[in-house]
Design an enzyme around this catalytic site. Structure first.
Site, PDB file in Angstrom:
ATOM      1  N   GLY A 257       0.781  -1.209   0.003  1.00 51.56           N
ATOM      2  CA  GLY A 257       0.077  -0.147   0.035  1.00 51.56           C
ATOM      3  C   GLY A 257       0.860   1.390   0.068  1.00 51.56           C
ATOM      4  O   GLY A 257       0.448   2.379   0.624  1.00 51.56           O
TER       5      GLY A 257
ATOM      6  N   ASN B 209      -5.562   2.201 -13.096  1.00 48.51           N
ATOM      7  CA  ASN B 209      -4.244   1.152 -12.358  1.00 48.51           C
ATOM      8  C   ASN B 209      -2.881   1.661 -12.900  1.00 48.51           C
ATOM      9  O   ASN B 209      -2.513   2.292 -13.682  1.00 48.51           O
ATOM     10  CB  ASN B 209      -4.531  -0.282 -13.119  1.00 48.51           C
ATOM     11  CG  ASN B 209      -3.582  -1.324 -12.502  1.00 48.51           C
ATOM     12  OD1 ASN B 209      -3.316  -1.479 -11.373  1.00 48.51           O
ATOM     13  ND2 ASN B 209      -2.754  -2.119 -13.425  1.00 48.51           N
TER      14      ASN B 209
ATOM     15  N   ASN C 170       1.585   3.108  -2.736  1.00 48.85           N
ATOM     16  CA  ASN C 170       0.929   3.886  -3.582  1.00 48.85           C
ATOM     17  C   ASN C 170      -0.218   4.525  -2.772  1.00 48.85           C
ATOM     18  O   ASN C 170      -0.638   5.726  -3.123  1.00 48.85           O
ATOM     19  CB  ASN C 170       0.576   3.401  -4.748  1.00 48.85           C
ATOM     20  CG  ASN C 170       1.566   3.369  -5.898  1.00 48.85           C
ATOM     21  OD1 ASN C 170       2.132   4.295  -6.431  1.00 48.85           O
ATOM     22  ND2 ASN C 170       2.417   2.084  -5.944  1.00 48.85           N
TER      23      ASN C 170
ATOM     24  N   MET D 161      -4.087  -7.142  -6.387  1.00 45.92           N
ATOM     25  CA  MET D 161      -3.477  -8.217  -7.308  1.00 45.92           C
ATOM     26  C   MET D 161      -4.642  -9.257  -8.016  1.00 45.92           C
ATOM     27  O   MET D 161      -4.185 -10.363  -8.379  1.00 45.92           O
ATOM     28  CB  MET D 161      -2.607  -9.098  -6.239  1.00 45.92           C
ATOM     29  CG  MET D 161      -1.377  -8.438  -5.878  1.00 45.92           C
ATOM     30  SD  MET D 161      -0.500  -7.445  -7.059  1.00 45.92           S
ATOM     31  CE  MET D 161       0.490  -8.955  -7.831  1.00 45.92           C
TER      32      MET D 161
ATOM     33  N   HIS E  43       0.981   0.362 -13.161  1.00 43.28           N
ATOM     34  CA  HIS E  43       1.663  -0.679 -13.619  1.00 43.28           C
ATOM     35  C   HIS E  43       3.176  -0.406 -13.678  1.00 43.28           C
ATOM     36  O   HIS E  43       3.704   0.543 -14.406  1.00 43.28           O
ATOM     37  CB  HIS E  43       1.400  -1.236 -14.606  1.00 43.28           C
ATOM     38  CG  HIS E  43       1.746  -2.746 -15.494  1.00 43.28           C
ATOM     39  ND1 HIS E  43       1.260  -3.998 -14.869  1.00 43.28           N
ATOM     40  CD2 HIS E  43       2.774  -3.034 -16.102  1.00 43.28           C
ATOM     41  CE1 HIS E  43       2.045  -4.843 -15.130  1.00 43.28           C
ATOM     42  NE2 HIS E  43       2.720  -4.251 -15.925  1.00 43.28           N
TER      43      HIS E  43
HETATM   44  C1  GRF Z   1       3.550  -1.241  -7.538  1.00 40.33           C
HETATM   45  O1  GRF Z   1       4.673  -1.357  -7.976  1.00 40.33           O
HETATM   46  C2  GRF Z   1       2.429  -1.173  -8.430  1.00 40.33           C
HETATM   47  O2  GRF Z   1       2.908  -0.488  -9.637  1.00 40.33           O
HETATM   48  C3  GRF Z   1       2.228  -2.604  -8.726  1.00 40.33           C
HETATM   49  O3  GRF Z   1       2.296  -3.119  -7.532  1.00 40.33           O
HETATM   50  C4  GRF Z   1       3.163  -2.516  -6.705  1.00 40.33           C
HETATM   51  C5  GRF Z   1       2.297  -1.973  -5.379  1.00 40.33           C
HETATM   52  O4  GRF Z   1       3.055  -1.443  -4.494  1.00 40.33           O
HETATM   53  N1  GRF Z   1       0.809  -2.600  -9.518  1.00 40.33           N
HETATM   54  P1  GRF Z   1       2.245  -0.873  -3.093  1.00 40.33           P
HETATM   55  O5  GRF Z   1       1.333  -1.794  -2.512  1.00 40.33           O
HETATM   56  O6  GRF Z   1       1.640   0.336  -3.719  1.00 40.33           O
HETATM   57  O7  GRF Z   1       3.415  -0.357  -2.178  1.00 40.33           O
END
Ligand code: GRF
Length: 196
Positions: free
Chosen positions: A15, A111, A17, A93, A113
């Site tokens: 989490g 999303n 982001n 996921m 990526h």
């Molecule tokens: C990030 O690298 C995002 O791009 C990918 O999964 C990762 C998630 O990281 N989809 P976080 O849970 O936000 O730390």
């Protein structure tokens, strides 16, 4: 008065982001109110982050649904219940399935990526893929979510120089810093009507 967009965040793990959005909302960098965190993982670190920030958490236990589509229908219901205007997948996921969520939130699901899509489309470890392929450059993409996995229209893309990285972990860390900044910028642009 700045118009704040109500967002629902879906996250399955760490989490970071999501945290970038929490921080951005708190310090005024991102014109958003985070209405709800939805997770499929009761052990997600994102839950602690939400609790600390006073954000409601909804855990959707996929095992309790007979049909996969019903779990996604439940997610759509939660997003409606919290009046989400934008849905942000931040390290979520699972693949979203079912007509309801895509009809209700058409062009309102995004999303992030960690690759320059369409490179490593569908991969869950694009940073490792990039490192092992010996690439000098990789990056990140924020895109609309459609039924085509990682295939929706690209909203924002940024290149990251990974030529000096000595491991896949270093690649991840270097891209992640840029992910956080990009995530904040893109959500803020939605709030300001620069993307629709
Ligand atoms: C990030 O690298 C995002 O791009 C990918 O999964 C990762 C998630 O990281 N989809 P976080 O849970 O936000 O730390």
């Amino acid at each position: 008065m700045v118009n704040k967009i109500r967002i629902g965040v879906l996250a399955s793990g760490r989490g970071s982001n999501f945290q970038a959005l929490i921080d951005g909302a708190e310090n005024g960098e991102v014109a958003c109110n985070i209405a709800v965190l939805i997770t499929d993982n009761p052990n997600a670190q994102a839950i602690e982050r939400a609790k600390k920030a006073g954000i409601p958490v909804e855990i959707v236990n996929f095992k309790s649904f007979q049909k996969r589509e019903d779990a996604d229908k439940r997610i759509a219901e939660i997003l409606e219940q919290y009046s989400a205007e934008l849905v942000v997948l931040a390290g979520y996921m699972r693949i979203l399935r079912g007509a309801r969520i895509f009809e209700r939130f058409k062009n309102k699901i995004i999303n992030i990526h960690p690759s320059l899509l369409p490179q490593f489309k569908g991969s869950t470890n694009s940073q490792k893929d990039a490192f092992e392929a010996g690439l000098k450059e990789s990056g990140l993409t924020i895109h609309f979510v459609t039924e085509d996995l990682d295939g929706g229209a690209i909203i924002y893309q940024e290149k990251v120089d990974i030529s000096e990285c000595k491991s896949a972990e270093e690649v991840s860390a270097k891209i992640l810093v840029r992910e956080h900044a990009a995530m904040k910028k893109v959500v803020d642009n939605f709030a300001k009507g620069k993307i629709d």
